[in-house]
Design an enzyme around this catalytic site. Structure first.
Site, PDB file in Angstrom:
ATOM      1  N   LYS A   1       0.845  -1.196   0.000  1.00 15.53           N
ATOM      2  CA  LYS A   1       0.000   0.000   0.000  1.00 15.53           C
ATOM      3  C   LYS A   1       0.875   1.238   0.000  1.00 15.53           C
ATOM      4  O   LYS A   1       1.721   1.420   0.882  1.00 15.53           O
ATOM      5  CB  LYS A   1      -0.922   0.034   1.219  1.00 15.53           C
ATOM      6  CG  LYS A   1      -1.904   1.216   1.179  1.00 15.53           C
ATOM      7  CD  LYS A   1      -2.762   1.285   2.430  1.00 15.53           C
ATOM      8  CE  LYS A   1      -2.071   1.993   3.569  1.00 15.53           C
ATOM      9  NZ  LYS A   1      -1.964   3.474   3.346  1.00 15.53           N
TER      10      LYS A   1
ATOM     11  N   ASP B   1      -3.320   4.338  -2.179  1.00 21.20           N
ATOM     12  CA  ASP B   1      -4.266   4.856  -1.184  1.00 21.20           C
ATOM     13  C   ASP B   1      -4.216   6.379  -1.170  1.00 21.20           C
ATOM     14  O   ASP B   1      -3.650   6.995  -0.262  1.00 21.20           O
ATOM     15  CB  ASP B   1      -3.895   4.269   0.182  1.00 21.20           C
ATOM     16  CG  ASP B   1      -4.828   4.732   1.295  1.00 21.20           C
ATOM     17  OD1 ASP B   1      -5.960   5.150   0.997  1.00 21.20           O
ATOM     18  OD2 ASP B   1      -4.407   4.656   2.471  1.00 21.20           O
TER      19      ASP B   1
ATOM     20  N   LYS C   1      -7.176   8.285  -1.814  1.00 18.97           N
ATOM     21  CA  LYS C   1      -8.487   8.774  -1.351  1.00 18.97           C
ATOM     22  C   LYS C   1      -8.992   9.966  -2.166  1.00 18.97           C
ATOM     23  O   LYS C   1      -9.242  11.058  -1.633  1.00 18.97           O
ATOM     24  CB  LYS C   1      -8.420   9.141   0.128  1.00 18.97           C
ATOM     25  CG  LYS C   1      -8.010   8.003   1.049  1.00 18.97           C
ATOM     26  CD  LYS C   1      -7.972   8.473   2.498  1.00 18.97           C
ATOM     27  CE  LYS C   1      -7.580   7.365   3.456  1.00 18.97           C
ATOM     28  NZ  LYS C   1      -6.174   6.923   3.311  1.00 18.97           N
TER      29      LYS C   1
ATOM     30  N   ASP D   1     -13.118  14.849  -5.095  1.00 17.30           N
ATOM     31  CA  ASP D   1     -13.156  16.114  -5.821  1.00 17.30           C
ATOM     32  C   ASP D   1     -14.395  16.099  -6.710  1.00 17.30           C
ATOM     33  O   ASP D   1     -15.216  15.180  -6.629  1.00 17.30           O
ATOM     34  CB  ASP D   1     -11.875  16.285  -6.653  1.00 17.30           C
ATOM     35  CG  ASP D   1     -11.430  17.733  -6.759  1.00 17.30           C
ATOM     36  OD1 ASP D   1     -12.281  18.585  -7.119  1.00 17.30           O
ATOM     37  OD2 ASP D   1     -10.251  18.026  -6.495  1.00 17.30           O
TER      38      ASP D   1
ATOM     39  N   THR E   1     -10.702   4.953  10.249  1.00 22.04           N
ATOM     40  CA  THR E   1     -10.698   4.193  11.501  1.00 22.04           C
ATOM     41  C   THR E   1     -10.330   5.047  12.705  1.00 22.04           C
ATOM     42  O   THR E   1     -10.458   4.602  13.841  1.00 22.04           O
ATOM     43  CB  THR E   1      -9.739   2.991  11.408  1.00 22.04           C
ATOM     44  OG1 THR E   1      -8.456   3.444  10.954  1.00 22.04           O
ATOM     45  CG2 THR E   1     -10.271   1.937  10.448  1.00 22.04           C
TER      46      THR E   1
ATOM     47  N   ARG F   1       2.453  -0.022  10.981  1.00 22.23           N
ATOM     48  CA  ARG F   1       3.470   0.042  12.038  1.00 22.23           C
ATOM     49  C   ARG F   1       3.769  -1.282  12.734  1.00 22.23           C
ATOM     50  O   ARG F   1       4.929  -1.518  13.089  1.00 22.23           O
ATOM     51  CB  ARG F   1       3.068   1.114  13.060  1.00 22.23           C
ATOM     52  CG  ARG F   1       3.311   2.526  12.545  1.00 22.23           C
ATOM     53  CD  ARG F   1       2.576   3.589  13.343  1.00 22.23           C
ATOM     54  NE  ARG F   1       1.148   3.580  13.029  1.00 22.23           N
ATOM     55  CZ  ARG F   1       0.284   4.471  13.506  1.00 22.23           C
ATOM     56  NH1 ARG F   1       0.699   5.421  14.329  1.00 22.23           N
ATOM     57  NH2 ARG F   1      -0.998   4.403  13.156  1.00 22.23           N
TER      58      ARG F   1
END
Length: 242
Positions: free
Chosen positions: A38, A65, A67, A70, A128, A220
């Site tokens: 990703k 990713d 997002k 517009d 999230t 992470r």
């Protein structure tokens, strides 16, 4: 029970780095593991399309990713560009509405005439990190987070998208509302004993698998681990046993 390869294919490793040096170091440590990669805003803004192209040349599947959110015409153009880049998946914000999501598909389809492969297009429902308090008092959407997620998922399906990004807590309700083939990409995955960070709606990999998650975005717990390869191998084993 999943095979080792199937377990790896469910994992999307988030390369949330400021540049390519750290990303390349991690990729060397994960060499041979057929996980999804990703690429988010930070790395894409720093390294640009050429880094994505290099990932594709090395055989990785790439989830871009970014997002998109517009006006439909702008999203159509952006979708066309990333499809030509060769990404396997990209996302838009469901909050942009059905017409905007349809425009993303139009842009992707227009790139196919040049020989590009159509990527999987999914929509972001709610981040999230969004708690009910934030949803209600700051964003201004009434009701529960789950209700907002389901409403956006249904809009994404209506637009023709393949699935959504949603927390693992909403996977079952998304599948119930939109059908079992509607894909769920789940951030907020934290193996037992790891720091939840800025995520507020989380599950372990095994719990997310049990909910029916199709893909799990994990950053992470792998990228910040002392031994990233051992960390992802441990997650794969948890999925296999789950």
């Amino acid at each position: 029970m999943l095979t080792r390869e199937q377990a790896a294919e469910r994992i999307m490793v988030a390369l949330d780095y400021p540049g390519t040096e750290q990303a390349e170091k991690l990729l060397k440590q994960l060499d041979g593991i057929p996980c999804y990669i990703k690429v988010g805003l930070q790395l894409f803004y720093a390294a640009g399309p050429s880094f994505v192209a290099r990932l594709k040349e090395r055989g990785y599947r790439v989830f871009l990713d970014v997002k998109m959110h517009d006006i439909p015409n702008t999203v159509r153009g952006g979708a066309n560009s990333v499809t030509k880049l060769g990404v396997d998946m990209f996302n838009v914000h469901a909050a942009g509405g059905v017409r905007m999501m349809e425009a993303a598909l139009e842009g992707a389809d227009a790139a196919l005439a040049g020989g590009a492969k159509r990527p999987t297009v999914i929509a972001v429902t709610q981040l999230t990190s969004t708690s009910r308090e934030v949803l209600n008092e700051e964003i201004g959407i009434a009701g529960s987070t789950e209700e907002a997620v389901i409403r956006y998922a249904q809009l994404a399906k209506r637009a023709g998208l393949a699935g959504v990004v949603a927390s693992p807590l909403e996977v079952r309700t998304v599948k119930a509302a939109c059908g079992p083939a509607f894909q769920t990409v789940t951030p907020g995955i934290r193996p037992s004993g790891t720091d939840p960070g800025d995520q507020s709606r989380i599950m372990t990999p095994r719990e997310a698998l049990a909910q029916g998650a199709d893909y799990m975005v994990i950053g992470r717990p792998i990228t910040a681990a002392a031994d990233p390869r051992a960390a992802i191998e441990s997650i794969m084993e948890e999925l296999i046993q789950g």
